[in-house]
Scaffold this motif. Structure first.
Motif, PDB file in Angstrom:
ATOM      1  N   ARG A 125     -54.997 -11.068  12.985  1.00 56.01           N
ATOM      2  CA  ARG A 125     -54.082 -10.036  12.493  1.00 56.01           C
ATOM      3  C   ARG A 125     -54.212  -8.805  13.382  1.00 56.01           C
ATOM      4  O   ARG A 125     -55.302  -8.485  13.851  1.00 56.01           O
ATOM      5  CB  ARG A 125     -54.453  -9.612  11.065  1.00 56.01           C
ATOM      6  CG  ARG A 125     -54.439 -10.744  10.042  1.00 56.01           C
ATOM      7  CD  ARG A 125     -53.022 -11.193   9.693  1.00 56.01           C
ATOM      8  NE  ARG A 125     -53.039 -12.239   8.669  1.00 56.01           N
ATOM      9  CZ  ARG A 125     -53.113 -13.540   8.954  1.00 56.01           C
ATOM     10  NH1 ARG A 125     -53.162 -13.963  10.210  1.00 56.01           N
ATOM     11  NH2 ARG A 125     -53.128 -14.429   7.975  1.00 56.01           N
ATOM     12  N   MET A 127     -53.455  -4.757  12.996  1.00 54.70           N
ATOM     13  CA  MET A 127     -53.084  -3.702  12.042  1.00 54.70           C
ATOM     14  C   MET A 127     -52.797  -2.404  12.796  1.00 54.70           C
ATOM     15  O   MET A 127     -53.471  -2.095  13.774  1.00 54.70           O
ATOM     16  CB  MET A 127     -54.245  -3.477  11.057  1.00 54.70           C
ATOM     17  CG  MET A 127     -54.001  -2.370  10.033  1.00 54.70           C
ATOM     18  SD  MET A 127     -55.507  -2.001   9.077  1.00 54.70           S
ATOM     19  CE  MET A 127     -55.629  -3.474   8.060  1.00 54.70           C
ATOM     20  N   ILE A 128     -51.779  -1.685  12.350  1.00 54.52           N
ATOM     21  CA  ILE A 128     -51.552  -0.326  12.838  1.00 54.52           C
ATOM     22  C   ILE A 128     -51.692   0.596  11.632  1.00 54.52           C
ATOM     23  O   ILE A 128     -51.012   0.385  10.610  1.00 54.52           O
ATOM     24  CB  ILE A 128     -50.152  -0.164  13.469  1.00 54.52           C
ATOM     25  CG1 ILE A 128     -50.001  -1.109  14.664  1.00 54.52           C
ATOM     26  CG2 ILE A 128     -49.940   1.280  13.907  1.00 54.52           C
ATOM     27  CD1 ILE A 128     -48.662  -1.003  15.372  1.00 54.52           C
ATOM     28  N   ASN A 129     -52.590   1.573  11.724  1.00 58.61           N
ATOM     29  CA  ASN A 129     -52.762   2.481  10.588  1.00 58.61           C
ATOM     30  C   ASN A 129     -52.996   3.895  11.099  1.00 58.61           C
ATOM     31  O   ASN A 129     -52.912   4.165  12.290  1.00 58.61           O
ATOM     32  CB  ASN A 129     -53.906   2.008   9.668  1.00 58.61           C
ATOM     33  CG  ASN A 129     -55.268   2.198  10.291  1.00 58.61           C
ATOM     34  OD1 ASN A 129     -55.530   1.740  11.401  1.00 58.61           O
ATOM     35  ND2 ASN A 129     -56.145   2.884   9.592  1.00 58.61           N
ATOM     36  N   LEU A 136     -48.875  -1.039   9.268  1.00 59.68           N
ATOM     37  CA  LEU A 136     -48.337  -2.400   9.362  1.00 59.68           C
ATOM     38  C   LEU A 136     -49.415  -3.410   9.715  1.00 59.68           C
ATOM     39  O   LEU A 136     -50.441  -3.068  10.316  1.00 59.68           O
ATOM     40  CB  LEU A 136     -47.251  -2.455  10.436  1.00 59.68           C
ATOM     41  CG  LEU A 136     -45.954  -1.673  10.159  1.00 59.68           C
ATOM     42  CD1 LEU A 136     -45.031  -1.751  11.371  1.00 59.68           C
ATOM     43  CD2 LEU A 136     -45.245  -2.217   8.919  1.00 59.68           C
ATOM     44  N   VAL A 137     -49.140  -4.654   9.341  1.00 63.02           N
ATOM     45  CA  VAL A 137     -49.967  -5.785   9.762  1.00 63.02           C
ATOM     46  C   VAL A 137     -49.058  -6.808  10.412  1.00 63.02           C
ATOM     47  O   VAL A 137     -48.009  -7.147   9.864  1.00 63.02           O
ATOM     48  CB  VAL A 137     -50.694  -6.437   8.561  1.00 63.02           C
ATOM     49  CG1 VAL A 137     -51.368  -7.737   8.992  1.00 63.02           C
ATOM     50  CG2 VAL A 137     -51.711  -5.486   7.955  1.00 63.02           C
ATOM     51  N   PHE A 138     -49.448  -7.254  11.610  1.00 63.68           N
ATOM     52  CA  PHE A 138     -48.683  -8.284  12.314  1.00 63.68           C
ATOM     53  C   PHE A 138     -49.504  -9.555  12.437  1.00 63.68           C
ATOM     54  O   PHE A 138     -50.713  -9.499  12.673  1.00 63.68           O
ATOM     55  CB  PHE A 138     -48.335  -7.832  13.742  1.00 63.68           C
ATOM     56  CG  PHE A 138     -47.524  -6.577  13.823  1.00 63.68           C
ATOM     57  CD1 PHE A 138     -46.163  -6.590  13.535  1.00 63.68           C
ATOM     58  CD2 PHE A 138     -48.115  -5.377  14.196  1.00 63.68           C
ATOM     59  CE1 PHE A 138     -45.396  -5.425  13.628  1.00 63.68           C
ATOM     60  CE2 PHE A 138     -47.360  -4.213  14.291  1.00 63.68           C
ATOM     61  CZ  PHE A 138     -46.001  -4.241  14.004  1.00 63.68           C
ATOM     62  N   LEU A 207     -56.709   4.789  18.621  1.00 66.88           N
ATOM     63  CA  LEU A 207     -57.979   4.067  18.688  1.00 66.88           C
ATOM     64  C   LEU A 207     -57.663   2.581  18.702  1.00 66.88           C
ATOM     65  O   LEU A 207     -57.005   2.076  17.793  1.00 66.88           O
ATOM     66  CB  LEU A 207     -58.879   4.388  17.486  1.00 66.88           C
ATOM     67  CG  LEU A 207     -60.258   3.729  17.544  1.00 66.88           C
ATOM     68  CD1 LEU A 207     -61.164   4.452  18.530  1.00 66.88           C
ATOM     69  CD2 LEU A 207     -60.925   3.691  16.173  1.00 66.88           C
ATOM     70  N   GLU A 209     -59.183  -1.239  18.617  1.00 66.74           N
ATOM     71  CA  GLU A 209     -60.396  -1.883  18.101  1.00 66.74           C
ATOM     72  C   GLU A 209     -60.310  -3.397  18.243  1.00 66.74           C
ATOM     73  O   GLU A 209     -59.268  -3.993  17.970  1.00 66.74           O
ATOM     74  CB  GLU A 209     -60.574  -1.525  16.620  1.00 66.74           C
ATOM     75  CG  GLU A 209     -61.789  -2.133  15.953  1.00 66.74           C
ATOM     76  CD  GLU A 209     -61.884  -1.700  14.485  1.00 66.74           C
ATOM     77  OE1 GLU A 209     -62.617  -0.750  14.201  1.00 66.74           O
ATOM     78  OE2 GLU A 209     -61.178  -2.301  13.648  1.00 66.74           O
ATOM     79  N   ALA A 215     -67.072  -5.076  17.559  1.00 65.34           N
ATOM     80  CA  ALA A 215     -65.923  -4.289  17.071  1.00 65.34           C
ATOM     81  C   ALA A 215     -65.599  -3.178  18.063  1.00 65.34           C
ATOM     82  O   ALA A 215     -65.489  -2.011  17.706  1.00 65.34           O
ATOM     83  CB  ALA A 215     -66.188  -3.724  15.675  1.00 65.34           C
ATOM     84  N   THR A 217     -64.382  -0.396  20.441  1.00 67.64           N
ATOM     85  CA  THR A 217     -63.394   0.652  20.186  1.00 67.64           C
ATOM     86  C   THR A 217     -63.297   1.612  21.363  1.00 67.64           C
ATOM     87  O   THR A 217     -64.299   1.928  21.991  1.00 67.64           O
ATOM     88  CB  THR A 217     -63.794   1.486  18.947  1.00 67.64           C
ATOM     89  OG1 THR A 217     -65.210   1.648  18.944  1.00 67.64           O
ATOM     90  CG2 THR A 217     -63.342   0.843  17.668  1.00 67.64           C
ATOM     91  N   ARG A 265     -57.464  -6.119  17.250  1.00 62.86           N
ATOM     92  CA  ARG A 265     -57.099  -6.335  15.846  1.00 62.86           C
ATOM     93  C   ARG A 265     -56.569  -5.078  15.165  1.00 62.86           C
ATOM     94  O   ARG A 265     -56.023  -5.142  14.076  1.00 62.86           O
ATOM     95  CB  ARG A 265     -58.291  -6.863  15.053  1.00 62.86           C
ATOM     96  CG  ARG A 265     -59.316  -5.795  14.701  1.00 62.86           C
ATOM     97  CD  ARG A 265     -60.252  -6.266  13.614  1.00 62.86           C
ATOM     98  NE  ARG A 265     -61.177  -5.194  13.242  1.00 62.86           N
ATOM     99  CZ  ARG A 265     -62.271  -5.389  12.533  1.00 62.86           C
ATOM    100  NH1 ARG A 265     -62.597  -6.607  12.139  1.00 62.86           N
ATOM    101  NH2 ARG A 265     -63.048  -4.379  12.214  1.00 62.86           N
ATOM    102  N   ARG A 266     -56.813  -3.879  15.780  1.00 68.05           N
ATOM    103  CA  ARG A 266     -56.387  -2.682  15.057  1.00 68.05           C
ATOM    104  C   ARG A 266     -56.054  -1.564  16.036  1.00 68.05           C
ATOM    105  O   ARG A 266     -56.701  -1.415  17.077  1.00 68.05           O
ATOM    106  CB  ARG A 266     -57.491  -2.216  14.108  1.00 68.05           C
ATOM    107  CG  ARG A 266     -57.023  -1.208  13.058  1.00 68.05           C
ATOM    108  CD  ARG A 266     -58.096  -1.010  11.992  1.00 68.05           C
ATOM    109  NE  ARG A 266     -59.278  -0.350  12.527  1.00 68.05           N
ATOM    110  CZ  ARG A 266     -59.477   0.977  12.504  1.00 68.05           C
ATOM    111  NH1 ARG A 266     -58.567   1.767  11.946  1.00 68.05           N
ATOM    112  NH2 ARG A 266     -60.574   1.498  12.996  1.00 68.05           N
ATOM    113  N   GLU A 268     -55.285   2.521  15.551  1.00 60.78           N
ATOM    114  CA  GLU A 268     -55.216   3.628  14.609  1.00 60.78           C
ATOM    115  C   GLU A 268     -54.689   4.866  15.330  1.00 60.78           C
ATOM    116  O   GLU A 268     -55.136   5.197  16.416  1.00 60.78           O
ATOM    117  CB  GLU A 268     -56.604   3.926  14.030  1.00 60.78           C
ATOM    118  CG  GLU A 268     -56.588   5.055  13.001  1.00 60.78           C
ATOM    119  CD  GLU A 268     -57.962   5.301  12.377  1.00 60.78           C
ATOM    120  OE1 GLU A 268     -58.894   4.501  12.635  1.00 60.78           O
ATOM    121  OE2 GLU A 268     -58.098   6.290  11.644  1.00 60.78           O
TER     122      GLU A 268
END
Lengths: 427, 373
Positions: A125, A127-129, A136-138, A207, A209, A215, A217, A265-266, A268
């Motif tokens: 997955r 995620m953009i937060n 969102l999650v793609f 950021l 990640e 993890a 970053t 995966r992310r 931010e």
């Protein structure tokens, strides 16, 4: 050799020995061949070879092809004393064995901080937060429905050459310069994904990640994220290799490799950088006055002669010699590469051949007629911003010997009369 | 924050988590489990001691019995007391190493799933020739090794372990492409654990220096040393103050790191190495407090670090970090036209040679040369 019980082998050896005695081949050793002795010529030509008579393997013997067995020495290598453990370490691209500008996927250097994460794309997955209108999650399937682009970029570790700050240390351009590769990436422009989530006006930083055990970053300024960053799922046409971040990695063209977060995966969005481990305790450049530069993202203009080099000596004696190397700049394209064979007294312009793409490797050649005398080879790159690759001593004068990262100094190879090459520094 | 369901843009995604069929003692599956172990242990051809002992021929080996490895006193005593590694012993040990051998150096907290334990034991068994080759009758009264994997080991991973099928209400993206779906608060909370220098992102919690010490000894000291001095080439965490101007600077949390938030963030996301996210937030506060103590930045063992006082703590080297000014270096001055002829006096002398150092690619290199970790 001749004491073999196998008559065929005996014959082979005798045949080769006689041929060599005839002096037609000089010192070069050729593969043994079956057939009659005392051939008036190269037995590889005058005698019928096995591969010319017997059938080879059919299709499907290797559904995923591998390099020829005779290329078994062309592999990534590491320097065991450099790090504590292979799961948080680095290995090096065998630049001395490659040509052109594209690195084969299986030879792209590896750098992990917690080993290679193994992720089924169905389980991945993104995620953009943070400071976005809609977090969102793609899925991977979602990402492959965005418009995509193909771009050729080099990826260089900021520590490439880090072992050479205090003097010549490693004897081979694989080890001095091999923390680099260059492939064509297929992916989605990062700005499409950010626009899909809607970046708020105070969203100035990103950021990125990874999903690995470290993890990983890094903070990236929004301007760069919206400019040319890619979220890539293919390299050289095929899926990313596991060790390159399968199924998804970030491309941050021209900037230090550590920022190209693997197993992405992310993302931010924030209003300030995060000061993560990799951008404070590491990947900051200590200066002689105790200050340390941070956010040294761009990879400087740089080049290296890949052949001849310590692992690729001159084996053919004097006469025509191809001097070949790579040049690159995180600021754009390479305009010119100069090469010297006398340690920097006189320079001549090398020939750049193949595509000249921004933030990608460039291949250069200088074709000379070697007289067999000692050479001190160097290359010097100049990019389209007019930046000239500095000497190692110029870098040391500006930064001291403890900077570790961003060593783009001019490399010297000493070639002796026998064609043996060594990593040296010169006056 | 989220209004479910939202009329048109709603889809329902069934997230059914199926338990994988429970094949206790599957060596292939165990190979994957062993990824958790290999930061510290090697097994197979050419395996040698790392942070932990190599594990070839482990079965039948006396506890503390691998030659050349420096064991804890507790492990040596266990061996002297007659402990010989076998399937049963390893199964107990791997569930909770410190419960079985109090004082073991092994920092790993233990494998939570019975399946994982059975599989990794089966995997390790393939590197113990005597046991792996032993016929059924000789295998310590157990079922034959070859078939034990499939048939006789207790059926681990009861059905209760598999999560019940969950229904998740999904809201689609409102962007131009309408791709992806809205992230849920719990999902964001699960991944968004980053902490900034201003304290943004800190969880509620607290821990003291004194509480941090045993946590450090159990989880960190094996690589970083009892006092943060570093074991082998693993990172040094403490000391080094006043070395940044020297020939061999020692860059530690106290001597170099600009922000304390980086310590908390990194420990919480990636430590202990090979067992990330296994510490509680309070543990991480306590460890961070202990690291301040090891670096002489606090001197009271009762000092308590919390989300309340965290952002008030400044690190001594913060002001020494400066922006990237490479462009101002003389060699990058605008308009430099590189020299092409008669650029330096003849003859050009060789001033340094790699062969003198001879560290390519094996052998002992300059310890300070790389700094890659």
């Amino acid at each position: 050799m001749v004491d073999s019980a196998d008559p065929k082998r005996t014959k082979q050896s005798a045949s080769r020995r006689d041929f060599l005695k005839a002096g037609l081949l000089g010192g070069a050793a050729v593969a043994a061949s079956a057939g009659a002795a005392r051939a008036a010529g190269d037995p590889l030509i005058t005698e019928i070879q096995d591969w010319n008579r017997y059938l080879g393997e059919g299709v499907d013997v290797a559904p995923y092809g591998k390099p020829s067995e005779f290329e078994a020495n062309v592999v990534r290598r590491n320097v065991p004393w450099l790090t504590s453990d292979p799961v948080s370490s680095i290995n090096f691209t065998p630049l001395h064995e490659l040509d052109g500008i594209i690195t084969p996927n299986g030879l792209c250097f590896e750098r992990h901080h917690g080993g290679t994460a193994v992720i089924d794309p169905a389980d991945h997955r993104l995620m953009i937060n943070g400071l976005v209108d809609t977090p969102l999650v793609f899925t991977m399937e979602d990402l492959k429905r965005f418009p995509r682009e193909n771009r050729v970029y080099f990826l260089e570790c900021a520590a490439n050459g880090g072992m050479e700050w205090k003097g010549s240390q490693l004897n081979g351009c694989q080890f001095t310069h091999g923390m680099i590769h260059c492939v064509v990436y297929t992916g989605v422009p990062l700005r499409y994904l950010l626009e899909e989530a809607g970046v708020k006006t105070n969203g100035k930083w990103l950021l990125a990640e990874g999903a690995d055990a470290a993890a990983m970053t890094r903070s990236i300024p929004m301007e760069k994220a919206l400019d040319d960053c890619l979220v890539a799922f293919k390299m050289n046409g095929e899926a990313l290799r596991a060790e390159q971040g399968y199924p998804l990695r970030l491309c941050v063209p021209g900037w230090e490799g550590n920022m190209w977060v693997k197993w992405l995966r992310r993302l931010e969005v924030g209003d300030e950088p995060w000061a993560q481990r990799e951008e404070t305790s590491k990947y900051t450049d200590l200066l002689p006055d105790g200050k340390a530069r941070r956010h040294t993202w761009v990879m400087d203009v740089k080049s290296v002669i890949t052949s001849p080099s310590p692992q690729a000596p001159v084996t053919h004696g004097k006469g025509p010699l191809v001097i070949s190397g790579l040049a690159w700049s995180g600021s754009g394209t390479i305009k010119r590469v100069d090469v010297t064979i006398d340690g920097g007294r006189t320079w001549q312009q090398a020939r750049i051949d193949g595509p000249s793409l921004p933030k990608a490797l460039h291949r250069f050649y200088l074709d000379i007629n070697w007289d067999g005398s000692e050479m001190l080879l160097q290359s010097r790159a100049i990019d389209d911003q007019g930046l000239v690759q500095p000497t190692k001593n110029e870098l040391r004068a500006a930064r001291g010997g403890n900077s570790i990262y961003h060593n783009n100094g001019i490399q010297t190879w000493h070639v002796n009369n026998d064609g043996v090459v060594e990593n040296v520094e010169v006056s | 924050m989220l209004k479910f369901p939202k009329s048109a843009a709603v889809a329902v995604l069934a997230l059914a988590a199926f338990a994988s069929p429970s094949l206790a003692g599957d060596a292939d599956a165990g190979k994957k489990v062993f990824n958790k172990c290999k930061a510290c242990h090697a097994v197979g051809d050419g395996a040698s001691h790392k942070v932990g002992p190599e594990l070839n021929e482990l079965f039948g080996r006396s506890a503390g019995g691998a030659e050349g490895y420096k064991y804890s006193k507790a492990m040596i005593e266990a061996g002297e007391g007659g402990l010989i590694w076998d399937e049963a012993g390893l199964t107990t040990f791997l569930a909770k190493p410190k419960a079985m051998i109090k004082g073991t150096k092994m920092a790993f907290a233990g494998l939570k799933k019975d399946d994982d334990i059975a599989n990794v034991v089966a995997y390790l068994k393939t590197f113990s020739q005597d046991v792996a080759a032993a016929p059924a009758a000789e295998a310590a009264g157990e079922t034959p090794v070859e078939t034990a994997a499939a048939s006789s080991a207790p059926e681990a991973a009861p059905a209760a372990e598999s999560a019940p099928a969950a229904e998740m209400v999904v809201e689609k993206s409102q962007g131009a492409f309408g791709l992806g779906r809205k992230a849920m608060p719990d999902e964001i909370a699960a991944w968004d654990i980053d902490v900034r220098p201003d304290g943004l992102g800190l969880p509620v919690g607290k821990g003291t220096v004194a509480e941090g010490e045993p946590i450090f000894a159990d989880n960190c000291a094996v690589c970083h040393g009892d006092f943060g001095e570093g074991a082998g080439r693993w990172p040094v965490l403490a000391g080094g103050q006043g070395t940044l101007l020297k020939d061999r600077p020692v860059k530690t949390i106290g001597s170099y790191w600009p922000y304390l938030s980086t310590v908390f963030d990194y420990v919480r996301r990636a430590m202990p190495f090979g067992n990330a996210r296994s510490l509680s937030d309070d543990d991480v506060y306590a460890l961070t407090a202990y690291l301040l103590y090891l670096n002489d930045l606090v001197d009271d063992e009762e000092f308590e670090l919390s989300n309340e006082n965290f952002a008030t703590i400044k690190m001594p080297n913060e002001e020494n970090f400066v922006p990237d000014d490479r462009a101002s270096e003389p060699h990058y001055a605008k308009g430099i036209e590189p020299c092409m002829t008669e650029c330096k006096p003849a003859p050009v002398e060789i001033t340094a040679r790699a062969q003198v150092i001879d560290v390519t690619p094996e052998g002992e290199g300059d310890e300070n040369a790389g700094g890659i970790d």
